[in-house]
Design an enzyme around this catalytic site. Structure first.
Site, PDB file in Angstrom:
ATOM      1  N   TYR A 102      -3.918  14.176  10.670  1.00  0.00           N
ATOM      2  CA  TYR A 102      -2.753  13.599   9.998  1.00  0.00           C
ATOM      3  C   TYR A 102      -1.513  14.379  10.420  1.00  0.00           C
ATOM      4  CZ  TYR A 102      -6.338  11.548   6.931  1.00  0.00           C
ATOM      5  OH  TYR A 102      -7.435  10.885   6.427  1.00  0.00           O
ATOM      6  N   GLY A 128      -2.935  -0.552   0.154  1.00  0.00           N
ATOM      7  CA  GLY A 128      -1.731  -0.946  -0.582  1.00  0.00           C
ATOM      8  C   GLY A 128      -1.640  -2.428  -0.865  1.00  0.00           C
ATOM      9  N   PHE A 174      -3.543  -4.396  -2.604  1.00  0.00           N
ATOM     10  CA  PHE A 174      -3.804  -4.769  -3.992  1.00  0.00           C
ATOM     11  C   PHE A 174      -2.729  -4.252  -4.954  1.00  0.00           C
ATOM     12  CE2 PHE A 174      -8.155  -5.421  -2.326  1.00  0.00           C
ATOM     13  CZ  PHE A 174      -8.260  -6.765  -2.651  1.00  0.00           C
ATOM     14  N   GLY A 198       0.345  -7.274  -2.813  1.00  0.00           N
ATOM     15  CA  GLY A 198      -0.035  -8.464  -2.061  1.00  0.00           C
ATOM     16  C   GLY A 198       0.749  -8.609  -0.769  1.00  0.00           C
TER      17      GLY A 198
END
Length: 341
Positions: free
Chosen positions: A60, A210, A212, A215
């Site tokens: 990362y 992300g 949920f 949308g």
């Protein structure tokens, strides 16, 4: 807000907060890195709220997320369960995977230095090196445990057979995998294998990266340097179908008096006390919402309804682009081939 309970991951005594915090998006892949002071404040708020299981990786950034965590942990190291990963590195613009003993050791030393800690609580193999028998990789990790540099060993995106072979060399404490309402293929073989062997399950992207939360609006607002822009499920031809799943989840959430993201996260929490989801966020409000998901109680009927909405046939698009290896690509050669080499 109710206190965050702790759960046991695996059979070796490792206790973590029932929900963790994925730290990747603070530094990499989901758009530009976020301001360091803000992210340190967010991590401190999470820990003070009882979310003490923090997840990072050396890829990362690369490296910058571990450095960020190292700064954030100053003065609170003893309150945190720290997980990081090794095995993926970028070279010549593309991702590569290594699991040979020399690399395992060098990666661990690098992570310890960047995190500025003496010991990593949970050290995962991030992706499986299919050229190296899993027994060889785990053998080196076992040495790091014996030397006190690592407490517990984990695997990420590993197949059931790879997990079994690894666990036979040294107990695997946790397997990290993508498990959410719209990523459920792990339920067939991997979850039962973990449970049979007493291995904890750590669910990454429990909110569908992300999706949920908001949308299709998520896709509209992604920056050009956000890796999610390229994911198959977010392409127009698939998004149309996947939005129908979000709409149904949103309907149930409104009925329950919670947000769709809380409902999706609660669904993961209801899979069992051996499951710890690690939703990532860079926003304080989202963190509070995620913690609130721990208080959302679902009935068996609601669980069944949610599961019928998001079957694998109804979700369109693969999890990743074809160039990203997953557990489906994680078989390694037999140990005998390594000895002969």
């Amino acid at each position: 807000m109710a206190a965050v309970k702790t759960i046991k991951l695996g059979s070796q005594g490792f206790e973590v907060s029932a929900q963790g915090l994925g730290c990747m998006s603070m530094s990499a892949f989901y758009g530009s890195p976020k301001p360091e002071p803000d992210m340190i404040a967010l991590i401190h708020h999470a820990v003070n709220s009882g979310i003490t299981f923090l997840d990072t990786s050396d890829i990362y950034g690369p490296h910058t997320n571990e450095i960020l965590l190292g700064k954030a942990l100053k003065g609170i190291r003893d309150r945190v369960q720290l997980a990081t990963k090794f095995g993926v590195y970028f070279e010549g613009g593309k991702g590569n995977i290594r699991g040979d003993p020399a690399y395992v050791r060098a990666a661990c030393e690098g992570s310890l230095k960047r995190l500025d800690v003496d010991c990593i609580d949970l050290y995962y193999q991030h992706r499986i090196d299919t050229r190296v028998p899993i027994e060889v990789t785990i053998g080196e990790l076992k040495k790091l445990v014996e030397e006190g540099k690592v407490k517990y060993i984990g695997l990420s995106e590993a197949s059931a057979s790879t997990i079994r072979r690894a666990h036979a060399v040294h107990p695997i404490t946790a397997v990290q995998l993508e498990w959410s309402l719209w990523s459920r293929d792990v339920e067939e073989e991997i979850i039962p294998t973990c449970r049979e062997l007493g291995i904890g399950i750590v669910s990454y992207s429990p909110l569908g990266r992300g999706f949920f939360s908001v949308g299709p609006k998520l896709v509209e607002n992604l920056s050009n340097d956000d890796a999610r822009k390229n994911l198959p499920r977010f392409q127009p031809e698939n998004l149309e179908y996947n939005t129908k799943i979000f709409d149904r989840v949103n309907e149930i959430a409104q009925r329950k008096g919670c947000t769709p993201s809380q409902l999706a996260l609660a669904w993961v929490h209801h899979q069992g006390d051996d499951v710890c989801p690690i939703p990532g966020t860079t926003k304080l409000e989202n963190l509070r919402q995620n913690i609130g998901a721990l208080s959302v109680k679902l009935t068996l009927e609601e669980m069944a309804e949610l599961q019928s909405i998001a079957t694998s046939e109804k979700v369109k698009g693969e999890r990743y682009t074809p160039d990203v290896p997953t557990w489906k690509d994680s078989e390694t050669p037999p140990l005998s081939s390594w000895k002969a080499a």
